[in-house]
Write an enzyme that holds these catalytic residues in place. Sequence first.
Site, PDB file in Angstrom:
ATOM      1  N   SER A 186      -1.714   8.969 -14.783  1.00 49.79           N
ATOM      2  CA  SER A 186      -2.666   9.658 -13.913  1.00 49.79           C
ATOM      3  C   SER A 186      -2.577   9.065 -12.504  1.00 49.79           C
ATOM      4  O   SER A 186      -1.514   9.134 -11.896  1.00 49.79           O
ATOM      5  CB  SER A 186      -4.070   9.570 -14.508  1.00 49.79           C
ATOM      6  OG  SER A 186      -4.938  10.478 -13.886  1.00 49.79           O
TER       7      SER A 186
ATOM      8  N   ASP B  27      -2.006  19.844 -19.655  1.00 50.05           N
ATOM      9  CA  ASP B  27      -2.668  19.018 -18.646  1.00 50.05           C
ATOM     10  C   ASP B  27      -3.022  19.908 -17.466  1.00 50.05           C
ATOM     11  O   ASP B  27      -2.168  20.245 -16.655  1.00 50.05           O
ATOM     12  CB  ASP B  27      -1.745  17.878 -18.208  1.00 50.05           C
ATOM     13  CG  ASP B  27      -2.415  16.933 -17.232  1.00 50.05           C
ATOM     14  OD1 ASP B  27      -3.572  17.190 -16.839  1.00 50.05           O
ATOM     15  OD2 ASP B  27      -1.793  15.922 -16.868  1.00 50.05           O
TER      16      ASP B  27
ATOM     17  N   HIS C 217      -3.871  15.821 -20.781  1.00 49.77           N
ATOM     18  CA  HIS C 217      -3.678  14.648 -19.926  1.00 49.77           C
ATOM     19  C   HIS C 217      -3.416  13.400 -20.767  1.00 49.77           C
ATOM     20  O   HIS C 217      -2.885  12.417 -20.269  1.00 49.77           O
ATOM     21  CB  HIS C 217      -4.922  14.467 -19.061  1.00 49.77           C
ATOM     22  CG  HIS C 217      -4.712  13.670 -17.811  1.00 49.77           C
ATOM     23  ND1 HIS C 217      -3.724  13.945 -16.885  1.00 49.77           N
ATOM     24  CD2 HIS C 217      -5.373  12.588 -17.313  1.00 49.77           C
ATOM     25  CE1 HIS C 217      -3.791  13.087 -15.884  1.00 49.77           C
ATOM     26  NE2 HIS C 217      -4.776  12.254 -16.123  1.00 49.77           N
TER      27      HIS C 217
END
Length: 723
Positions: A561, A644, A676
């Site tokens: 991320s 995601d 994600h």
Amino acid sequence: MAALRWLSAVVAVSTTVLAITPEQMLSAPRRGEAIPNPSGNVALFSASQYSFDTKEKSSSWNLLNLKTGDITLLTDDANVSEIVWLGGDDTSLLYINGTNAEIPGGVELWVSSVKDFSKGYKAASLGASFSGLKAVRTRSGDIKFAVNAQSYANGTAYNEELATKYASTARIYDSIYVRHWDTYLTTTFNAVFAGTLKKGKHQYASAGPLKNLVAPVKNAESPYPPFGDSTDYDVSPDGKWVAFKSKAPDVPRANYTTAYIYLAPHDGSSTATPINGPDSPGTPEGVQGDANYPVFSPDSRHLAYFQMAHKSYESDRRVLYVYTLGSKTTTPAVAGDWNRSPDSAKWLDNKHLILGSEDHARVRLFGPVPIDADDDFKPQNFTDGGAVSSYHVLPDKTVLVTGTAIWTSWNVYTASPKKGVIKTIASANKIDPGLAGLGPEDISEFYYDGNWTKIQSWIIYPENFDSSKKYPLFFYIHGGPQSATPDSWSTRWNAKVFADQGYVVVAPNPTGSTGFGQELTDAIANNWGGAPYEDLVKAWEYVDKNLPYVDTENGVAAGASYGGFMINWIQGSDLGRKFKALVCHDGTFVADAKISTEELWFIEHDFNGTFWGARDNYRRWDPSAPERILQFSTPQLVIHSDQDYRLPVAEGLAMFNVLQERGVPSRFLNFPDENHWVLKQENSLVWHQQMLGWLNRYSGIEEANPDAVSLDDTIIPVVNYNP
């Protein structure tokens, strides 16, 4: 009986220190919170376990003796999805049976006992896939409960198996969100439903249809996705009220974090009203941010909750508020100047609370906190390391804590504000053979001078660590960015699994991290590649200079991320040349692509404006800038999944395209059915094989350790059409 394999390990476990492998970690039991009975002598907990041999998951509910630590099986019926203590005695239980004999797609409520669980009876039939059971036993003996499910606008619960199916798969939107986290929005939404079980002469029975408490409020939703759960609502102990959280229905949901706490009669006799809305008499001035975790006092007179001030900042500091039911005066803040951001609360008694909060890379408990505490009151911590995940106040006012640490996936103990940690009751590293030998000695921490302040970092050591030897550096960068690497167990980014490949893992908490005071958290705004990057450079320099057992010449780095963004940023920076290989999981690459995310408040806060009004801010820290791309040379694995929607898969594909065209050794790993996070065990095993295999190949671990994870461990064929 696969679910019972680990129970025998309570008796004895080998003292031999074993390296924990990805497969061991992923197939180890995953246990839930310990929920005590009314007397506080026994606790319930759930457990599940996946077998890579059978490709099946087993589940069970178990009883933990809080005096001896002994564990006994209650049931391994996979249809038992949730259990709560019924109250009134120490043995009665209420649970959700995940099937319904009469209604496809429905569930049932059953009443049973720990004395003979198999002899329970059905008390209610529910016509949809309800979950999140909360229940209280009132003075009359009746049970007032709340559950949640998807709902239609008319208040009817949505049942997927009975829903209308359209011939076309088209989706049509006139507002944002279009999609959120991993789901495209539809006209259904989450709602809290209230119901009653009447006490009869011998059995409980449903008192009638459930009442939808959320649907009457237009555009309200609770629990709020993607992470909302039963902590988004509460039932008052007297059974008269339900409080629930919803994003503010009167502002655009993609642009603001504003949330309200609603109060509704349990019987649904009137529409829920917010206690902290713009027209509520108790709303504190200037407090417009996210609100969460409503919890009633034991006497049902007060309702505690948290709220942030900023209306478009998801990582603003949470402040505790205590609302008095029926009050028309401003709801007071409690310990309002405390420089922490608590996110959980339990009532110690009618006048004091226990709070859970991140604190210096741990999650700790603080208290007791008086409900009339002044702004300058400083709550005191009474737990040690690790990360508290849940807790319950026992009758003697001690606290039963369930938590984890980097070295254990489950740790149950008692603590109190007066005595601190009192007794460890059970811990996974003493129960599970696969986790045997893990302990607090596997980790340490250091502080160093960062870009502008002291920064904390974890060190995680490999099996049989010897400080006279050298181990390649595994440099881990957390996501968020307003987050932290805490002393907690993870099945996604498990630092001990990484270390036991033969690395020393170093995991800094740079600028932007949470739990070290709000100033550090806030300082990352419009500063993504600035102070945090310098903090990481200085962490690497500290390790290189001060930790002689760390081989920085053969070091590797990985992040997810925001950590993935930072890996891409590092690839085009001088620090990128310090590593033999990099791994980017779900990271941003093209600055202008940030507008494709769903939660627009996030980028508009972190880059100080809209995409069109502050474009220079978005591009200031652009990993895809041409001058940075020209520096790309370190081998890199790019991981990105199709579901995601926070950082769409095009970001990973763009990075991989550039690496390939630049001739940088690279590989792309994709999961079409993950978001994600990679959560499915079989996918996670491949994720570990590819991520660790990539790093091991370039760090020299693969050559030095024949048992190390290898890229070749994955049986999925690699697509390669290079000439």
